[in-house]
Each structure stands twice: as C-alpha cells, then as structure tokens.
Motif scaffolding. Structure first.
Motif, mmCIF file in Angstrom:
data_model
loop_
_atom_site.group_PDB
_atom_site.id
_atom_site.type_symbol
_atom_site.label_atom_id
_atom_site.label_comp_id
_atom_site.label_asym_id
_atom_site.label_seq_id
_atom_site.Cartn_x
_atom_site.Cartn_y
_atom_site.Cartn_z
ATOM 1 N N HIS A 90 77.759 1.134 10.774
ATOM 2 C CA HIS A 90 77.150 1.544 9.496
ATOM 3 C C HIS A 90 77.902 2.782 9.005
ATOM 4 O O HIS A 90 77.680 3.878 9.544
ATOM 5 C CB HIS A 90 75.689 1.944 9.695
ATOM 6 N N GLN A 93 75.810 5.788 8.018
ATOM 7 C CA GLN A 93 75.089 6.572 9.027
ATOM 8 C C GLN A 93 75.965 7.650 9.665
ATOM 9 O O GLN A 93 75.511 8.378 10.550
ATOM 10 C CB GLN A 93 74.480 5.641 10.085
ATOM 11 N N LEU A 104 64.002 2.435 18.325
ATOM 12 C CA LEU A 104 64.719 1.959 17.149
ATOM 13 C C LEU A 104 63.924 2.156 15.854
ATOM 14 O O LEU A 104 64.429 2.740 14.885
ATOM 15 C CB LEU A 104 65.070 0.474 17.349
ATOM 16 N N TRP A 107 63.303 5.787 14.876
ATOM 17 C CA TRP A 107 64.592 6.404 14.525
ATOM 18 C C TRP A 107 65.031 5.991 13.115
ATOM 19 O O TRP A 107 65.523 6.807 12.342
ATOM 20 C CB TRP A 107 65.592 5.978 15.597
ATOM 21 N N LEU A 108 64.805 4.716 12.792
ATOM 22 C CA LEU A 108 65.149 4.255 11.447
ATOM 23 C C LEU A 108 64.362 5.042 10.396
ATOM 24 O O LEU A 108 64.928 5.533 9.413
ATOM 25 C CB LEU A 108 64.823 2.758 11.295
ATOM 26 N N THR A 112 67.389 7.508 9.648
ATOM 27 C CA THR A 112 68.339 6.603 8.993
ATOM 28 C C THR A 112 68.023 6.413 7.516
ATOM 29 O O THR A 112 68.894 6.591 6.659
ATOM 30 C CB THR A 112 68.313 5.231 9.699
ATOM 31 N N ARG A 216 69.396 -6.650 5.905
ATOM 32 C CA ARG A 216 69.454 -5.638 6.979
ATOM 33 C C ARG A 216 68.980 -6.195 8.313
ATOM 34 O O ARG A 216 69.688 -6.202 9.296
ATOM 35 C CB ARG A 216 68.593 -4.440 6.593
ATOM 36 N N PHE A 217 67.744 -6.651 8.357
ATOM 37 C CA PHE A 217 67.203 -7.482 9.438
ATOM 38 C C PHE A 217 65.925 -8.100 8.913
ATOM 39 O O PHE A 217 65.405 -7.680 7.881
ATOM 40 C CB PHE A 217 67.052 -6.738 10.767
ATOM 41 N N HIS A 246 71.234 -7.860 11.894
ATOM 42 C CA HIS A 246 70.838 -7.484 13.254
ATOM 43 C C HIS A 246 69.973 -8.584 13.848
ATOM 44 O O HIS A 246 69.179 -9.195 13.144
ATOM 45 C CB HIS A 246 70.004 -6.189 13.231
ATOM 46 N N GLU A 249 67.463 -7.037 19.016
ATOM 47 C CA GLU A 249 67.968 -5.755 19.542
ATOM 48 C C GLU A 249 66.981 -5.120 20.528
ATOM 49 O O GLU A 249 67.379 -4.672 21.602
ATOM 50 C CB GLU A 249 68.239 -4.807 18.357
ATOM 51 N N HIS A 285 74.002 -6.911 18.174
ATOM 52 C CA HIS A 285 73.179 -6.600 19.354
ATOM 53 C C HIS A 285 72.900 -7.792 20.266
ATOM 54 O O HIS A 285 73.458 -7.884 21.340
ATOM 55 C CB HIS A 285 71.877 -5.873 18.964
ATOM 56 N N SER A 310 75.192 2.209 21.458
ATOM 57 C CA SER A 310 73.973 2.250 20.661
ATOM 58 C C SER A 310 72.778 1.745 21.460
ATOM 59 O O SER A 310 71.703 2.348 21.450
ATOM 60 C CB SER A 310 74.166 1.399 19.407
ATOM 61 N N LEU A 314 69.574 4.121 22.063
ATOM 62 C CA LEU A 314 68.250 3.822 21.500
ATOM 63 C C LEU A 314 67.324 3.169 22.525
ATOM 64 O O LEU A 314 66.181 2.833 22.201
ATOM 65 C CB LEU A 314 68.393 2.918 20.263
ATOM 66 N N ASP A 338 78.295 0.465 16.198
ATOM 67 C CA ASP A 338 76.968 0.667 15.611
ATOM 68 C C ASP A 338 76.663 2.132 15.316
ATOM 69 O O ASP A 338 75.511 2.557 15.445
ATOM 70 C CB ASP A 338 75.866 0.048 16.485
#
Ligand code: GUN
Ligand code: ZN
Length: 468
Positions: A90, A93, A104, A107-108, A112, A216-217, A246, A249, A285, A310, A314, A338
């Motif tokens: 990314h 990022q 994860l 953290w997003l 992020t 994104r996912f 993604h 993950e 992932h 990553s 994470l 990542d």
C-alpha cells in the motif's frame, strides 16, 4: 540453458551491458528439480538494447560477440538478478508504517484510515508517491502490485510518478463503500466503479502501467459494489486488467466476512460469487485457507502474495507455503511487503521472515527457493512471467544488484559461505537494509547508491543511438 539472443536493432539505442555474477530463474523450485530451475554465471553479462534484454550468458564469450558494446557496468562481489517483485503493498500507508501494532481491524481504524483520507489532497499524494518509489528502487524492487486508496488523486499521483521512472507497476482505485469513515467512503457503488473504469481507460497499458480493479476486502464493500467490480473486471480481463484484494488474513476478519455474507461457503466463495476470482486475480495474505479455497485458487490461476513481515507484525495467521505449493494443485505465490502492515520495503528481508514462518511449520525455504519467490515467483503470481522477473532475451531489463559485502562483518562472514546460494542465504538472513546497490529499470540505472544523484528519472538519461 542456451537462449536465442534477440537481433540487434540497427536503428535502436546504444548497447548496454551489466556484468558480474548473474542469477536468473526459469522454473519453480518448489515443483521442479533444482538444477532445472535457474541459470547462474560466476562471470556473466546481461546485454540490453531499447530497454530489453537481448542476450545473457558468460561474460567473455558474449562480449566478444558484440564489438559495439562499449558501455558496461561491472560489479565485483555482487549478484545481478531480476528486479524484485512486490506483489502486495500500500503506497498510501508509507506515512504510517511502523505505527504501534494492534489486531488488524483495530489497526485499520486507528492508523490506516485516517492516513488514507489525506490522499484527497493531490499535493500530499504526490509527495508520498515520490518517497514510495525511492524506497522501492533503493531496495531493488522494480515491479509492484500496489493499493492506492479511494481518491482518484491517489491513483493519478502514483501512476504519474511510475511513468517518470518508466517502471512496470500495477495499481488502481480502491473500492470501499461501507465500514470505513465517511471521508474515505465511496458515495455509491455505481459512481465508484464508474470512476474506476475512467481511471482504467486512462492508465491501463499507458507505457508500462497496468490497471487493477481493487475492492479493498469483502467487509468494506456492499454486495452491490462487489457485483459491479466483478462485472468491470470481467469486461476487461482479456485486456490484461487485474483484480487485487485481501483474503483470509486474520481470524476476526474471517468471522466478520461470515456474518456479512452468510450465504457463501467461505471467504474465497464470496469473491467468486461476484466474478472476482479469475486468472488475473491477486489475493494478499491467504494465511487461514480451507482446502476448497486452495483448490479454487489453483483452478482459477489466481496469484497469492505472501506477506510475512506484515502477518507477524499484525499477529495474523501463518502462511502455509507447503499447502500452497502442494504438487497436485500448486498455487502461484509471490512475496509482498504489505507496507504499512509490513514493517519495511525490502523483499529480501521478507524472505528471511518467510523462512521463519515456514520453520514454525517444520519446513525450510532455502535461498534457491527464496530468491525464486522474490523474482520469477512474483512474476508468475502477477502473470507477468514472460515480461519481467527473469534475465533472458526478450525480457524487460529490470535489474537489482545485491552486494555480497554490505558491511565489514558481512564481508568477513561471506568467506565461510561456499556457493552462491549459501552466500545469498547469509545475505537474506542478516536482513541488512543496504544490500541493494543499484537498480535498473528498462535498462536505465535509475538508482545508484554511489552516485551524487542516487535517483534518476527516465528523462534524466540521454538518448544514445546504436552506431553499427
Ligand atoms: N485488509 C483490509 N485492508 C487492509 C490493509 O490496509 N492492510 C492489511 N494488512 N489488511 C487489510
Ligand atoms: Zn494489504
């Protein structure tokens, strides 16, 4: 292997040579006998014209065949190999890499998304793109499969900087119309996919740039957005457009997907249902994967990006390389940094973590396999194995040069390593940051650690003509 060299183009550019130890792959050592997988020349040379490799082989013999080859960069105690391929990163990022970790999803939300929201500002996006490319080239990475964010500005800033270096890159607008803050959220599924198509038409195959449709996912897209994204991907798949997302993950992510899409068998099936699982799909992932999902990834020809730095940072899951590479249904696997879940831009440092993740499962990844993953494996994951990732006639001349003496200690340690793969294993395991000393993109040395101006754009180089 004896290659058939390309003929010299008498109206083309002056010839360029890169000479030293040369290593390149031609097959997957997870599947094929090691001796059939690679070529190594202790004194080798790569001959380049018009941004492409026209010949590779033993230095003395090849130099004799090209009396007009005057411009040769020679590297002692270094390994010349294909530029590294980062299958998942990314760029947006970069400003929040190494933010204190959490699971994860936390953290997003915490780090992020607030950072990505800043990319509506084109000036900010330009600044980050510039830093990002320098990081990649410094580490010897020449091709990457890259997430931008939801703003069109973030996509334009990325591709414009890539054009300046003439790097082969893949990116696109990130689609997300739910479960993200309002300042990142697409206004509607229809509008977001229309913007993505506009950017696709602008960038796909413009020079070396390639476009990806990027939900994104699954949790950050409505079913409608996934459906429209799948249709967009299917309309352009024959033109070489990608799908990048993604998958599988972390545990809490997978639980969330189950709740959001109760009718689908598993996470892979969610993407498959919407036409997103196909031969140009790249999944990042894949740590916690059911057997049916591996089979689907194999059957569809999907690529998978293994991102060990990553995953460890994470606390996600452990990628199961030996499941991915099961001989009866092998999956295409490349490496991903990542960033910013990953903590550095270096593919060799990620190889060292891939080794450790694999060791926890009682398998080891030697340097032969590792540097395959970093180069040709990545190209296979991105379906570019006929274009980049190997040093052979016809390939684009993207090259990394790894010194075998990055520090005084490493130089001393190398005395006790016998063959090239032992030396490369030491290099990746020490995980030093400055092992790459030069990076060539389409035959131009765009990064040179020793030069006054370490980074140069394509337009900074003179156009020299072949004089036969
Ligand atoms: N899943 C959805 N978005 C992201 C992201 O930005 N980083 C990682 N590692 N996983 C994700
Ligand atoms: Zn990611």
């Amino acid at each position: 292997m004896a290659y058939t060299p390309l003929p010299i183009n008498p109206r083309g550019s002056a010839l360029k040579g890169v000479r030293g130890r040369v290593l390149t792959y031609k097959a997957d050592p997870f599947l094929v006998d090691a001796r059939d997988c690679y070529d190594y020349y202790e004194d080798g040379i790569v001959v380049i014209q018009d941004g492409r490799i026209i010949n590779v082989g033993p230095g003395e013999e090849i130099v004799r065949q090209y009396p007009r080859l005057q411009d040769i960069d020679t590297y002692a105690d270094a390994v010349i190999m294909p530029g590294f391929i980062d299958c998942h990163v990314h760029y947006v990022q970069a400003p929040m890499i190494a933010s204190f970790g959490d699971t994860l999803l936390d953290w997003l939300n915490k780090y992020t998304f607030p950072t990505e929201a800043k990319f509506a500002d084109r000036g900010f996006a330009d600044d980050v793109a510039k830093v990002f490319f320098r990081q990649l080239l410094e580490q010897g990475t020449t091709t990457a499969n890259v997430f931008s964010t939801s703003s069109a500005e973030s996509v334009d800033a990325f591709f414009e900087e890539s054009e300046r270096y003439d790097t082969r890159m893949i990116s696109g607008k990130v689609l997300m119309d739910r479960n993200v803050p309002d300042n990142l959220k697409d206004r509607s599924a229809e509008e977001s996919v229309a913007v993505s198509e506009r950017l696709l038409k602008k960038w796909h195959h413009r020079g070396r740039q390639l476009y990806a449709v990027i939900p994104r996912f699954a949790p950050t897209s409505t079913p409608k957005q996934l459906e429209l994204a799948g249709k967009l991907y299917q309309r352009y798949i024959d033109q070489g457009v990608y799908m990048h997302t993604h998958l599988d993950e972390a545990e809490n992510e997978i639980e969330w997907v189950k709740k959001l899409f109760p009718d689908q068998r598993d996470y892979t099936d969610v993407y498959k249902h919407f036409g997103l699982v196909d031969r140009r799909s790249v999944m990042a992932h894949c740590c916690i994967v059911r057997e049916e999902e591996w089979q689907t990834l194999h059957d569809s020809g999907c690529g998978v990006a293994h991102c060990p730095c990553s995953n460890l940072f994470l606390g996600d899951g452990q990628f199961k390389m030996w499941e991915a590479k099961r001989h009866d249904r092998p999956v295409r696997v490349g490496m991903g940094t990542d960033v910013g879940g990953g903590t550095n831009f270096s593919i060799p440092r990620n190889l060292s973590e891939a080794y450790k993740v694999s060791m926890l499962q009682h398998h080891s990844i030697d340097a032969l396999k590792a540097f395959y993953l970093a180069t040709r494996g990545g190209a296979e994951a991105l379906h570019l194995e006929d274009t980049v990732g190997s040093l052979a006639p016809g390939y684009e001349a993207d090259i990394a040069v790894l010194t075998l003496q990055p520090t005084e200690f490493a130089k001393w340690r190398m005395k006790f390593a016998d063959d090239i793969f032992e030396k490369l294993f030491v290099l990746m395991t020490l995980g030093l940051n400055d092992m790459n000393i030069a990076t060539y993109v389409a035959g131009r040395k765009v990064y040179d650690r020793e030069r006054d101006k370490p980074y140069m754009y394509a337009s900074d180089f003179p156009n020299t003509k072949y004089e036969g």
